[in-house]
Design a protein around this motif. Structure first.
Motif, short mmCIF file in Angstrom:
data_model
loop_
_atom_site.label_atom_id
_atom_site.label_comp_id
_atom_site.label_asym_id
_atom_site.label_seq_id
_atom_site.Cartn_x
_atom_site.Cartn_y
_atom_site.Cartn_z
N PHE A 31 43.76 69.73 72.94
CA PHE A 31 42.99 70.57 72.08
C PHE A 31 41.90 69.86 71.21
CE2 PHE A 31 42.03 73.33 68.62
CZ PHE A 31 41.29 74.33 69.01
N PHE A 32 42.52 69.01 70.39
CA PHE A 32 41.65 68.26 69.39
C PHE A 32 40.97 67.24 69.77
CE2 PHE A 32 41.11 65.08 65.92
CZ PHE A 32 41.16 66.09 64.87
N ARG A 33 41.35 66.51 70.83
CA ARG A 33 40.52 65.72 71.78
C ARG A 33 39.19 66.46 72.28
NH1 ARG A 33 41.11 60.44 74.14
NH2 ARG A 33 43.26 60.39 73.57
N LYS A 34 39.51 67.56 72.87
CA LYS A 34 38.65 68.17 73.61
C LYS A 34 37.40 68.37 72.59
CE LYS A 34 37.38 72.65 75.77
NZ LYS A 34 37.99 73.98 76.28
N HIS A 35 37.70 68.73 71.30
CA HIS A 35 36.75 69.18 70.44
C HIS A 35 36.23 68.31 69.34
CE1 HIS A 35 36.78 73.59 70.85
NE2 HIS A 35 38.31 73.23 71.26
N THR A 36 36.81 66.96 69.27
CA THR A 36 36.30 65.75 68.63
C THR A 36 36.16 64.68 69.24
OG1 THR A 36 38.74 65.13 68.15
CG2 THR A 36 37.66 66.65 66.72
N GLY A 37 36.66 64.57 70.37
CA GLY A 37 36.67 63.27 71.26
C GLY A 37 37.46 62.33 71.23
#
Length: 319
Positions: free
Chosen positions: A284-290
């Motif tokens: 989830f975090f990677r999806k929004h921050t890369g």
């Protein structure tokens, strides 16, 4: 504790609290009323019903009191002062927290209008057809006023042979319904820009309080007393983002803040934000921050130690 199973009982809560009264022969009567006094333990009412004509519930939650409802696998917290409309079948249970005071009206669908005068028909039709849970924060004075009416209804149901009992109950029930309908109608005035601004303001407050609960857009809409479509339209038009985007961005913003400011393990941050699966939180975090949470934290630390500014997220906070 099923509100349907405590017919005609009058019990005392803790010393000094007002009576807990359930006054409704639910097998036949179209209207029931409960005065829920402060108690040292929480109490639960099962609202699911297999009856041909199940019940609608109107909860009057006093200031400083808390409750929760379970709806479709989600637990939604409620705080007073507030009025909550629970259509038949919309919730599995209602739980009143320890120390809370509340009042509860019980209305059998399709027949409770027998106690209303013809002038109240628009309110009856609008509320009877409401499909979603409506939670309306109100002034404490209105809760007190509604409480008095519900108390009067409970008294008349408990003593149905007194002269004028039916007329008094009809008058008090009509006042309760019309007061709530006035709020409901005001919140659904699509052309009222002040109302639109108020909806967005209340959505923001709810989001700040409950972003970690991972509520759906429909849950927030129910708590606001509007449809999910209206909430989507307002957010998209006024904030250029959908409610879902705003909910997710608030979670990401909090995750980034905790990762930057603390030393807690990624797993602890995930759990604090309501994620039960650390791997899902990382995706989830990677999806929004890369970047994965650990990589984000290390990059922030490196920039700070080098005297450079922190990285910025690719979305803006609330305007």
């Amino acid at each position: 504790m099923d509100v349907s199973g405590r017919i005609g009982q009058v019990r005392r809560a803790v010393a000094g609290a007002h009576p807990v009264a359930i006054a409704a022969p639910v097998g036949s009567a179209p209207v029931g009323a409960a005065l829920i006094g402060s108690h040292y333990v929480g109490r639960r009412w099962m609202l699911g019903s297999k009856a041909a004509r199940p019940f609608i519930h109107l909860l009057c939650l006093h200031r400083g009191s808390a409750a929760e409802i379970r709806q479709g696998g989600q637990v939604i917290a409620l705080t007073g002062p507030a009025l909550i409309w629970l259509p038949a079948g919309s919730a599995e249970y209602l739980e009143i927290s320890a120390g809370a005071t509340a009042d509860l009206l019980q209305l059998r669908t399709g027949v409770w209008h027998r106690f209303l005068p013809p002038s109240a028909e628009p309110a009856y039709l609008a509320l009877e057809s409401a499909a979603g849970i409506m939670t309306l924060p109100v002034e404490p004075e209105l809760v007190t006023t509604m409480s008095r009416s519900i108390g009067a209804i409970a008294t008349e149901i408990a003593l149905p042979t007194r002269s004028g009992a039916g007329s008094i109950m009809s008058a008090e029930l009509t006042l309760c319904v019309l007061r709530f309908w006035r709020l409901f109608a005001g919140n659904n005035d699509q052309d009222d820009q002040g109302s639109n601004a108020d909806v967005l303001s209340r959505f923001r407050r709810l989001l700040e309080e409950r972003y970690h609960q991972h509520l759906r857009v429909s849950d927030y809409a129910n708590l606001l007393g509007i449809t999910a479509d209206r909430l989507h339209s307002l957010c998209s038009r006024e904030l250029q983002r959908s409610p879902s985007e705003l909910i997710q961005q608030r979670v990401v913003k909090e995750a980034a803040t905790r990762l930057e400011a603390g030393t807690a393990a990624v797993k602890q941050v995930a759990f604090a934000l309501g994620f039960k699966d650390t791997a899902y939180f990382s995706r989830f975090f990677r999806k929004h921050t890369g970047e994965a949470p650990g990589m984000w934290r290390r990059r922030v630390a490196a920039r700070v130690s080098a005297g450079r500014s922190r990285p910025t997220l690719n979305f803006a906070d609330w305007p």
